[in-house]
Design a protein around this motif. Structure first.
Motif, PDB file in Angstrom:
ATOM      1  N   VAL A  87       0.280  -1.231   0.259  1.00 48.18           N
ATOM      2  CA  VAL A  87       0.044  -0.280  -0.115  1.00 48.18           C
ATOM      3  C   VAL A  87       0.913   0.818   0.147  1.00 48.18           C
ATOM      4  CG1 VAL A  87      -1.800   1.267   1.004  1.00 48.18           C
ATOM      5  CG2 VAL A  87      -1.947  -1.213   0.831  1.00 48.18           C
ATOM      6  N   HIS A  88       1.605   1.438   0.960  1.00 44.22           N
ATOM      7  CA  HIS A  88       2.577   2.615   1.161  1.00 44.22           C
ATOM      8  C   HIS A  88       3.224   2.471  -0.202  1.00 44.22           C
ATOM      9  CE1 HIS A  88       5.476   5.638   2.203  1.00 44.22           C
ATOM     10  NE2 HIS A  88       6.800   4.461   2.102  1.00 44.22           N
ATOM     11  N   CYS A  89       3.921   1.468  -0.735  1.00 47.53           N
ATOM     12  CA  CYS A  89       4.564   1.378  -2.080  1.00 47.53           C
ATOM     13  C   CYS A  89       3.822   1.708  -3.108  1.00 47.53           C
ATOM     14  CB  CYS A  89       5.598   0.482  -2.767  1.00 47.53           C
ATOM     15  SG  CYS A  89       6.855   0.331  -0.739  1.00 47.53           S
ATOM     16  N   TYR A  90       2.587   1.808  -3.630  1.00 50.20           N
ATOM     17  CA  TYR A  90       1.547   1.926  -4.443  1.00 50.20           C
ATOM     18  C   TYR A  90       1.248   4.053  -4.101  1.00 50.20           C
ATOM     19  CZ  TYR A  90      -3.277   3.832  -3.567  1.00 50.20           C
ATOM     20  OH  TYR A  90      -4.154   4.645  -3.126  1.00 50.20           O
ATOM     21  N   SER A  91       1.050   4.126  -2.832  1.00 49.49           N
ATOM     22  CA  SER A  91       0.938   5.536  -3.028  1.00 49.49           C
ATOM     23  C   SER A  91       2.073   6.199  -3.288  1.00 49.49           C
ATOM     24  CB  SER A  91       0.797   5.853  -1.619  1.00 49.49           C
ATOM     25  OG  SER A  91       2.073   5.965  -0.463  1.00 49.49           O
ATOM     26  N   LEU A  92       3.541   5.546  -2.978  1.00 51.09           N
ATOM     27  CA  LEU A  92       4.482   6.404  -3.926  1.00 51.09           C
ATOM     28  C   LEU A  92       4.457   7.125  -5.179  1.00 51.09           C
ATOM     29  CD1 LEU A  92       7.820   5.142  -1.512  1.00 51.09           C
ATOM     30  CD2 LEU A  92       6.005   7.105  -1.078  1.00 51.09           C
ATOM     31  N   VAL A  93       4.039   5.769  -6.265  1.00 51.33           N
ATOM     32  CA  VAL A  93       4.289   5.565  -7.097  1.00 51.33           C
ATOM     33  C   VAL A  93       3.238   6.345  -7.774  1.00 51.33           C
ATOM     34  CG1 VAL A  93       3.935   3.970  -8.968  1.00 51.33           C
ATOM     35  CG2 VAL A  93       4.954   2.789  -7.308  1.00 51.33           C
ATOM     36  N   HIS A  94       2.062   6.212  -6.830  1.00 53.26           N
ATOM     37  CA  HIS A  94       0.728   7.465  -7.647  1.00 53.26           C
ATOM     38  C   HIS A  94       1.080   9.169  -7.132  1.00 53.26           C
ATOM     39  CE1 HIS A  94      -2.338   4.519  -8.905  1.00 53.26           C
ATOM     40  NE2 HIS A  94      -1.434   4.312  -9.271  1.00 53.26           N
ATOM     41  N   ASP A  95       1.787   9.220  -6.379  1.00 52.09           N
ATOM     42  CA  ASP A  95       2.295  10.038  -5.906  1.00 52.09           C
ATOM     43  C   ASP A  95       3.187  11.487  -6.426  1.00 52.09           C
ATOM     44  OD1 ASP A  95       0.081   9.802  -3.989  1.00 52.09           O
ATOM     45  OD2 ASP A  95       1.607  10.356  -2.300  1.00 52.09           O
ATOM     46  N   ALA A  99       0.677  14.634 -12.233  1.00 54.27           N
ATOM     47  CA  ALA A  99      -0.783  14.909 -12.071  1.00 54.27           C
ATOM     48  C   ALA A  99      -1.088  14.914 -10.229  1.00 54.27           C
ATOM     49  CB  ALA A  99      -2.096  13.877 -12.402  1.00 54.27           C
ATOM     50  N   MET A 100      -0.100  14.401 -10.174  1.00 61.80           N
ATOM     51  CA  MET A 100      -0.057  14.459  -8.428  1.00 61.80           C
ATOM     52  C   MET A 100       1.709  15.828  -7.608  1.00 61.80           C
ATOM     53  SD  MET A 100      -2.389  12.680  -7.089  1.00 61.80           S
ATOM     54  CE  MET A 100      -2.963  10.912  -7.238  1.00 61.80           C
ATOM     55  N   ASP A 101       2.322  15.193  -7.921  1.00 61.49           N
ATOM     56  CA  ASP A 101       3.883  15.819  -7.172  1.00 61.49           C
ATOM     57  C   ASP A 101       4.966  15.819  -7.978  1.00 61.49           C
ATOM     58  OD1 ASP A 101       2.117  15.809  -4.276  1.00 61.49           O
ATOM     59  OD2 ASP A 101       3.225  14.354  -3.676  1.00 61.49           O
ATOM     60  N   ASP A 102       4.437  14.901  -9.158  1.00 62.36           N
ATOM     61  CA  ASP A 102       5.145  15.485 -10.081  1.00 62.36           C
ATOM     62  C   ASP A 102       6.736  14.867  -9.740  1.00 62.36           C
ATOM     63  OD1 ASP A 102       6.084  15.668 -13.311  1.00 62.36           O
ATOM     64  OD2 ASP A 102       5.456  18.200 -12.824  1.00 62.36           O
ATOM     65  N   ASP A 103       6.776  14.058  -9.220  1.00 60.82           N
ATOM     66  CA  ASP A 103       8.299  14.087  -8.904  1.00 60.82           C
ATOM     67  C   ASP A 103       9.342  12.892  -9.649  1.00 60.82           C
ATOM     68  OD1 ASP A 103       9.055  15.033  -7.141  1.00 60.82           O
ATOM     69  OD2 ASP A 103       7.347  14.434  -5.571  1.00 60.82           O
ATOM     70  N   ASP A 104      10.759  12.660  -9.991  1.00 61.65           N
ATOM     71  CA  ASP A 104      11.109  12.360 -11.134  1.00 61.65           C
ATOM     72  C   ASP A 104      12.631  11.252 -10.257  1.00 61.65           C
ATOM     73  OD1 ASP A 104      10.115  13.921 -13.077  1.00 61.65           O
ATOM     74  OD2 ASP A 104      11.523  15.290 -12.986  1.00 61.65           O
ATOM     75  N   ILE A 122       0.093   3.724 -12.706  1.00 66.02           N
ATOM     76  CA  ILE A 122      -1.383   3.757 -12.629  1.00 66.02           C
ATOM     77  C   ILE A 122      -1.485   2.616 -12.811  1.00 66.02           C
ATOM     78  CG2 ILE A 122      -3.414   4.171 -13.688  1.00 66.02           C
ATOM     79  CD1 ILE A 122      -2.532   6.443 -14.360  1.00 66.02           C
ATOM     80  N   LEU A 123      -0.879   1.420 -12.964  1.00 66.08           N
ATOM     81  CA  LEU A 123      -1.052  -0.072 -13.498  1.00 66.08           C
ATOM     82  C   LEU A 123      -0.454  -0.604 -12.071  1.00 66.08           C
ATOM     83  CD1 LEU A 123      -1.812  -0.418 -17.304  1.00 66.08           C
ATOM     84  CD2 LEU A 123      -3.589  -0.435 -15.276  1.00 66.08           C
ATOM     85  N   ALA A 124       0.514  -0.398 -11.901  1.00 60.65           N
ATOM     86  CA  ALA A 124       1.788  -0.827 -10.965  1.00 60.65           C
ATOM     87  C   ALA A 124       1.145  -0.240  -9.545  1.00 60.65           C
ATOM     88  CB  ALA A 124       2.702  -0.124 -10.968  1.00 60.65           C
ATOM     89  N   GLY A 125       0.708   0.995  -8.788  1.00 64.67           N
ATOM     90  CA  GLY A 125       0.119   1.324  -8.228  1.00 64.67           C
ATOM     91  C   GLY A 125      -1.828   0.540  -8.122  1.00 64.67           C
ATOM     92  N   ASP A 126      -2.181   0.382  -9.478  1.00 62.79           N
ATOM     93  CA  ASP A 126      -3.431  -0.171  -9.162  1.00 62.79           C
ATOM     94  C   ASP A 126      -2.914  -1.804  -8.440  1.00 62.79           C
ATOM     95  OD1 ASP A 126      -4.392   1.769  -9.690  1.00 62.79           O
ATOM     96  OD2 ASP A 126      -5.325   0.999 -11.217  1.00 62.79           O
ATOM     97  N   SER A 127      -2.327  -2.670  -8.820  1.00 66.02           N
ATOM     98  CA  SER A 127      -1.908  -3.279  -8.711  1.00 66.02           C
ATOM     99  C   SER A 127      -1.669  -3.910  -7.282  1.00 66.02           C
ATOM    100  CB  SER A 127      -1.282  -4.337  -9.443  1.00 66.02           C
ATOM    101  OG  SER A 127      -1.424  -4.126 -10.955  1.00 66.02           O
ATOM    102  N   LEU A 128      -0.450  -3.316  -6.679  1.00 67.81           N
ATOM    103  CA  LEU A 128      -0.064  -2.876  -5.696  1.00 67.81           C
ATOM    104  C   LEU A 128      -0.906  -3.139  -4.211  1.00 67.81           C
ATOM    105  CD1 LEU A 128       3.511  -1.210  -5.859  1.00 67.81           C
ATOM    106  CD2 LEU A 128       3.369  -3.251  -4.959  1.00 67.81           C
ATOM    107  N   LEU A 129      -2.289  -1.926  -4.518  1.00 64.21           N
ATOM    108  CA  LEU A 129      -3.021  -1.363  -3.558  1.00 64.21           C
ATOM    109  C   LEU A 129      -4.060  -3.241  -3.391  1.00 64.21           C
ATOM    110  CD1 LEU A 129      -4.569  -0.077  -2.185  1.00 64.21           C
ATOM    111  CD2 LEU A 129      -5.881   0.800  -3.663  1.00 64.21           C
TER     112      LEU A 129
END
Length: 305
Positions: A87-95, A99-104, A122-129
């Motif tokens: 869950v934590h890693c999904y949140s980082l991938v999406h954040d 469209a969110m925090d725009d980090d490289d 997006i799909l990686a985050g969905d899969s992790l959740l």
């Protein structure tokens, strides 16, 4: 800065290694019962976002909170910790998305959408959740169905509208209108604190502890969650990107309010000391069994990356 004991450092390292191995197993190419296939590129994107080191602090708190109640809960705690890390890693991938925090940069390497593309992220985050809740529910997690249901409910609420995801929504809104002190506290308790609170309470849920014990560990989690965010805000102000493994100074650049910006570095450092004392007092009824979690509070408050 308080140095950590050799035992604490050893436990932090060994738990991180165990969690890394558990995550690698969950993210293998092996197709599970009920699955059809595991697309290679999607799996590579997920592994990029997960298997990249890190302290694995949230799983560590799950494992060590469960250890208060005995060694018998260790195998289940490891799997719940791995689920929480998903869950934590999904949140980082999406954040990190534009469209969110725009980090490289994340943990010293390109973020998933940079290394792959936005759709893959997006799909990686969905899969992790979804993998997180699959991991809790799976037969390999040796807990009763009632306890699994409690964990699913608690994690869903910590991660969802009234927890982490809602906190990210408030964080994005804060770029347009800086919140007041109460708003900052609410935002941070949701975006960052909710998963840390769950991590600490999870040990009591796994052990089927009584309500008062569960509430005590939940409060400990809230306390160290606030300490984590205060330390993070200090680091955003004082550390460099190389030390942090991600961009720093972004909150100030975007005009986001933090308690450090509002009250100053000296106040924040004093408050961190108070939070460590509060955490230690909450753990006092557990006696010597809580020594590692007491050190964890100090570690969180004094971290430098």
């Amino acid at each position: 800065m308080t140095s950590q004991s050799p035992l604490f450092r050893k436990r932090l390292k060994s738990n991180a290694e165990n969690v890394e191995a558990a995550l690698a197993g969950l993210l293998s190419g092996e197709v599970r019962a009920g699955e059809i296939a595991r697309p290679e590129r999607l799996l590579a994107a997920i592994r990029h976002g997960v298997l990249n080191g890190g302290k694995r602090l949230r799983p560590f708190l799950v494992i060590e909170s469960a250890a208060l109640f005995g060694d018998a809960f260790a195998p289940a705690a490891l799997r719940i910790g791995a689920a929480l890390e998903c869950v934590h890693c999904y949140s980082l991938v999406h954040d990190d998305l534009p469209a969110m925090d725009d980090d490289d940069l994340r943990r010293g390497q390109p973020t998933v959408h940079v290394a792959f593309d936005e759709a893959a992220a997006i799909l990686a985050g969905d899969s992790l959740l979804t993998l997180a809740f699959e991991t809790i529910a799976a037969p390999e997690t040796a807990l009763s169905d009632r306890i699994k249901t409690e964990l699913v409910l608690s994690l869903a609420r910590a991660a969802g509208i009234g927890g982490m995801a809602g906190g990210q929504a408030l964080d994005l809104a804060a770029e347009k209108m800086a919140p007041d002190e109460a708003g900052i506290v609410t935002l941070q308790a949701m975006k960052t604190g909710a998963l840390i609170r769950f991590a600490c309470e999870a040990g009591a849920i796994i052990a089927d502890a009584d309500g008062a014990t569960r509430a005590r560990l939940r409060r400990y989690g809230e306390t160290v969650g606030l300490a984590f965010q205060l330390a993070d805000d200090l680091l955003d102000l004082t550390a460099d990107a190389e030390t942090m493994g991600k961009a720093t100074g972004k909150d100030a650049a975007r005009g986001k309010g933090t308690l450090v910006a509002l009250k100053g570095q000296e106040w924040a450092e004093r408050r961190l000391g108070e939070l460590v004392d509060e955490a230690q007092a909450l753990l006092a009824p557990f006696g010597e069994r809580s020594a590692i979690l007491v050190e964890a509070a100090r570690f969180i408050a004094n971290r430098r990356s």
